[in-house]
Design a protein around this motif. Structure first.
Motif, PDB file in Angstrom:
ATOM      1  N   TRP B  93       0.869  -1.047  -0.125  1.00 24.83           N
ATOM      2  CA  TRP B  93      -0.009   0.137  -0.014  1.00 24.83           C
ATOM      3  C   TRP B  93       0.689   1.241  -0.070  1.00 24.83           C
ATOM      4  O   TRP B  93       1.704   1.307   0.022  1.00 24.83           O
ATOM      5  CB  TRP B  93      -1.131   0.291   1.353  1.00 24.83           C
ATOM      6  N   ARG B  94       0.586   2.186  -0.870  1.00 27.12           N
ATOM      7  CA  ARG B  94       1.082   3.153  -0.665  1.00 27.12           C
ATOM      8  C   ARG B  94       0.125   4.420  -0.508  1.00 27.12           C
ATOM      9  O   ARG B  94      -0.613   4.527  -0.715  1.00 27.12           O
ATOM     10  CB  ARG B  94       1.348   3.443  -2.092  1.00 27.12           C
ATOM     11  N   ARG B  95       0.966   5.807   1.166  1.00 25.73           N
ATOM     12  CA  ARG B  95      -0.191   6.695   0.272  1.00 25.73           C
ATOM     13  C   ARG B  95       0.296   7.712  -0.059  1.00 25.73           C
ATOM     14  O   ARG B  95       1.356   7.904  -0.547  1.00 25.73           O
ATOM     15  CB  ARG B  95       0.122   7.343   2.801  1.00 25.73           C
ATOM     16  N   ARG B  96      -0.652   8.621  -0.002  1.00 25.22           N
ATOM     17  CA  ARG B  96      -0.443   9.671  -1.066  1.00 25.22           C
ATOM     18  C   ARG B  96       1.029  10.575  -0.961  1.00 25.22           C
ATOM     19  O   ARG B  96       1.453  11.027  -1.640  1.00 25.22           O
ATOM     20  CB  ARG B  96      -1.778  10.587  -0.856  1.00 25.22           C
ATOM     21  N   SER B  97       1.012  11.323   0.232  1.00 21.66           N
ATOM     22  CA  SER B  97       3.061  11.054   0.473  1.00 21.66           C
ATOM     23  C   SER B  97       2.860  11.217   2.475  1.00 21.66           C
ATOM     24  O   SER B  97       2.628  11.605   3.265  1.00 21.66           O
ATOM     25  CB  SER B  97       2.480  13.242   0.628  1.00 21.66           C
ATOM     26  N   PRO B  98       4.551  10.631   2.335  1.00 18.17           N
ATOM     27  CA  PRO B  98       5.191  10.740   1.251  1.00 18.17           C
ATOM     28  C   PRO B  98       5.345   9.572   0.191  1.00 18.17           C
ATOM     29  O   PRO B  98       3.927   8.748   0.431  1.00 18.17           O
ATOM     30  CB  PRO B  98       6.505  10.183   2.225  1.00 18.17           C
ATOM     31  N   HIS B  99       5.833   9.080  -0.005  1.00 19.13           N
ATOM     32  CA  HIS B  99       5.037   8.253  -1.357  1.00 19.13           C
ATOM     33  C   HIS B  99       5.586   6.671  -1.361  1.00 19.13           C
ATOM     34  O   HIS B  99       5.605   6.155  -2.237  1.00 19.13           O
ATOM     35  CB  HIS B  99       5.414   8.617  -2.606  1.00 19.13           C
ATOM     36  N   GLU B 100       6.109   6.775  -0.228  1.00 21.71           N
ATOM     37  CA  GLU B 100       7.372   5.313  -0.904  1.00 21.71           C
ATOM     38  C   GLU B 100       5.743   4.169  -0.515  1.00 21.71           C
ATOM     39  O   GLU B 100       5.179   4.617   0.102  1.00 21.71           O
ATOM     40  CB  GLU B 100       8.029   5.012   0.679  1.00 21.71           C
ATOM     41  N   ALA B 101       6.667   2.838  -0.764  1.00 28.75           N
ATOM     42  CA  ALA B 101       4.833   2.219  -0.645  1.00 28.75           C
ATOM     43  C   ALA B 101       5.253   0.767   1.092  1.00 28.75           C
ATOM     44  O   ALA B 101       6.413   0.419   0.857  1.00 28.75           O
ATOM     45  CB  ALA B 101       5.047   0.871  -1.607  1.00 28.75           C
ATOM     46  N   PHE B 102       4.546   0.149   1.387  1.00 29.09           N
ATOM     47  CA  PHE B 102       4.674  -0.775   2.302  1.00 29.09           C
ATOM     48  C   PHE B 102       4.558  -1.585   2.029  1.00 29.09           C
ATOM     49  O   PHE B 102       3.071  -2.261   1.717  1.00 29.09           O
ATOM     50  CB  PHE B 102       4.249  -0.170   3.649  1.00 29.09           C
ATOM     51  N   PHE B 103       4.987  -3.089   2.203  1.00 23.61           N
ATOM     52  CA  PHE B 103       4.916  -3.922   1.930  1.00 23.61           C
ATOM     53  C   PHE B 103       3.751  -5.098   2.776  1.00 23.61           C
ATOM     54  O   PHE B 103       4.589  -4.830   4.181  1.00 23.61           O
ATOM     55  CB  PHE B 103       5.974  -4.410   1.096  1.00 23.61           C
ATOM     56  N   GLY B 104       3.496  -6.338   2.596  1.00 20.32           N
ATOM     57  CA  GLY B 104       3.196  -7.212   3.438  1.00 20.32           C
ATOM     58  C   GLY B 104       4.048  -8.242   3.174  1.00 20.32           C
ATOM     59  O   GLY B 104       5.501  -8.072   2.773  1.00 20.32           O
ATOM     60  N   GLN B 105       3.829  -9.387   4.219  1.00 19.82           N
ATOM     61  CA  GLN B 105       5.307 -10.325   4.166  1.00 19.82           C
ATOM     62  C   GLN B 105       5.688 -11.061   3.464  1.00 19.82           C
ATOM     63  O   GLN B 105       6.020 -12.028   3.684  1.00 19.82           O
ATOM     64  CB  GLN B 105       4.416 -11.589   5.798  1.00 19.82           C
ATOM     65  N   GLY B 106       4.662 -11.141   1.972  1.00 22.77           N
ATOM     66  CA  GLY B 106       4.383 -12.236   1.262  1.00 22.77           C
ATOM     67  C   GLY B 106       3.707 -13.891   1.057  1.00 22.77           C
ATOM     68  O   GLY B 106       3.364 -14.479   1.985  1.00 22.77           O
ATOM     69  N   THR B 107       3.601 -13.460   0.573  1.00 20.15           N
ATOM     70  CA  THR B 107       2.887 -15.702   0.248  1.00 20.15           C
ATOM     71  C   THR B 107       3.777 -16.244  -1.021  1.00 20.15           C
ATOM     72  O   THR B 107       3.826 -15.790  -2.473  1.00 20.15           O
ATOM     73  CB  THR B 107       1.614 -15.179  -0.727  1.00 20.15           C
ATOM     74  N   ARG B 108       4.465 -17.285  -0.503  1.00 16.84           N
ATOM     75  CA  ARG B 108       5.019 -17.750  -0.821  1.00 16.84           C
ATOM     76  C   ARG B 108       3.912 -19.182  -2.190  1.00 16.84           C
ATOM     77  O   ARG B 108       3.707 -20.355  -1.710  1.00 16.84           O
ATOM     78  CB  ARG B 108       6.231 -19.473  -0.210  1.00 16.84           C
ATOM     79  N   LEU B 109       3.454 -18.987  -3.128  1.00 18.51           N
ATOM     80  CA  LEU B 109       2.690 -19.803  -3.785  1.00 18.51           C
ATOM     81  C   LEU B 109       3.543 -20.725  -4.805  1.00 18.51           C
ATOM     82  O   LEU B 109       4.643 -20.611  -6.120  1.00 18.51           O
ATOM     83  CB  LEU B 109       1.924 -19.265  -4.605  1.00 18.51           C
ATOM     84  N   THR B 110       3.375 -22.025  -4.194  1.00 13.78           N
ATOM     85  CA  THR B 110       3.672 -23.459  -5.738  1.00 13.78           C
ATOM     86  C   THR B 110       2.673 -23.739  -5.841  1.00 13.78           C
ATOM     87  O   THR B 110       2.023 -24.960  -5.892  1.00 13.78           O
ATOM     88  CB  THR B 110       5.221 -24.310  -4.304  1.00 13.78           C
ATOM     89  N   VAL B 111       2.605 -23.656  -7.384  1.00  6.27           N
ATOM     90  CA  VAL B 111       1.574 -24.389  -8.501  1.00  6.27           C
ATOM     91  C   VAL B 111       2.533 -25.943  -8.984  1.00  6.27           C
ATOM     92  O   VAL B 111       3.665 -26.112  -9.207  1.00  6.27           O
ATOM     93  CB  VAL B 111       1.240 -23.796  -9.761  1.00  6.27           C
ATOM     94  N   VAL B 112       1.481 -27.341  -8.505  1.00  3.28           N
ATOM     95  CA  VAL B 112       2.465 -28.151  -8.511  1.00  3.28           C
ATOM     96  C   VAL B 112       1.682 -28.748  -9.672  1.00  3.28           C
ATOM     97  O   VAL B 112       1.021 -29.316  -9.945  1.00  3.28           O
ATOM     98  CB  VAL B 112       2.614 -29.706  -7.655  1.00  3.28           C
TER      99      VAL B 112
END
Lengths: 119, 112
Positions: B93-112
């Motif tokens: 997500w990014r707030r309007r100002s300042p302009h940096e983005a903040f990230f979630g922890q991520g999802t590792r997806l493996t398709v088998v």
């Protein structure tokens, strides 16, 4: 479209020494933002430092500083007094300030530099 | 303070199965929301972004779709997964100002 290039896939530095990571970018815009993100083994993306293109002064955050050369489209990250916890992938990223055009609202990333800290 | 939650952390799915990854942001309103994918040994590629409820922009043609049913909820979906959908997915997500983005922890997806 903007591109971001990190020419060093991997860098190694001795603990307590200084290391510089390189980043160049290509854009036709004059107003934009540049970032360095750190991705440790946990893979959480952590913001290290931000630079606004309209600012001539280089950004500094504690041991982290940048050398922003707008004319050369270069944005390097200097890490002073390297610590073991600095070991991570480092990504340079670009974002347009105008939000014009498709995809300009998101970040464009380089492929990253793997930083190794030698004890 | 603002926080971003992303789940699940890890997912193994068979080819042809559906996908739903969820991301929620707390402590802010009307954020810009993003889905990125990180392939092995590469940087992050922007997949989708949203500036408001129901407003989705897609950056690359693919087997995935995104939706924003609520202001602070962003969902990444697929009806039928492909092997090539494997990767590490990050919500931001990014707030309007300042302009940096903040990230979630991520999802590792493996398709088998």
């Amino acid at each position: 479209a903007q591109t971001v290039t990190q020419s060093q896939p991997e860098m190694s530095v001795q603990e307590a020494e200084t290391v510089t990571l390189s980043c160049t970018y290509d854009t036709s815009e004059s107003d934009y933002y540049l970032f360095w993100y750190k991705q440790p083994p946990s893979r959480q993306m952590i913001l290290v430092i931000r630079q606004e293109a309209y600012k001539q002064q280089n950004a500094t955050e504690n041991r982290f500083s940048v050398n922003f050369q707008k004319a050369a489209k270069s944005f390097s990250l200097k890490i002073s007094d390297s610590q073991l916890g600095d070991a991570a992938m480092y990504f340079c990223a670009y974002r347009s300030a105008t939000g014009a055009g498709g995809g300009a609202d998101g970040l464009t990333f380089g492929k990253g530099t793997h930083l190794i800290i030698q004890p | 303070s603002q926080t971003i939650h992303q789940w699940p952390a890890t997912l193994v799915q068979p080819v042809g199965s559906p996908l739903s990854l969820e991301c929620t942001v707390e402590g802010t309103s009307n954020p810009n929301l993003y889905w990125y994918r990180q392939a092995a040994g590469r940087g992050l590629q922007l997949l989708f972004y949203s500036v408001g409820i129901g407003q989705i922009s897609s950056e690359v043609p693919q087997n995935l779709s995104a939706s924003r049913p609520q202001d602070r909820q962003f969902i990444l979906s697929s009806k039928k997964l492909l092997l090539s959908d494997s990767g590490f997915y990050l919500c931001a997500w990014r707030r309007r100002s300042p302009h940096e983005a903040f990230f979630g922890q991520g999802t590792r997806l493996t398709v088998v």
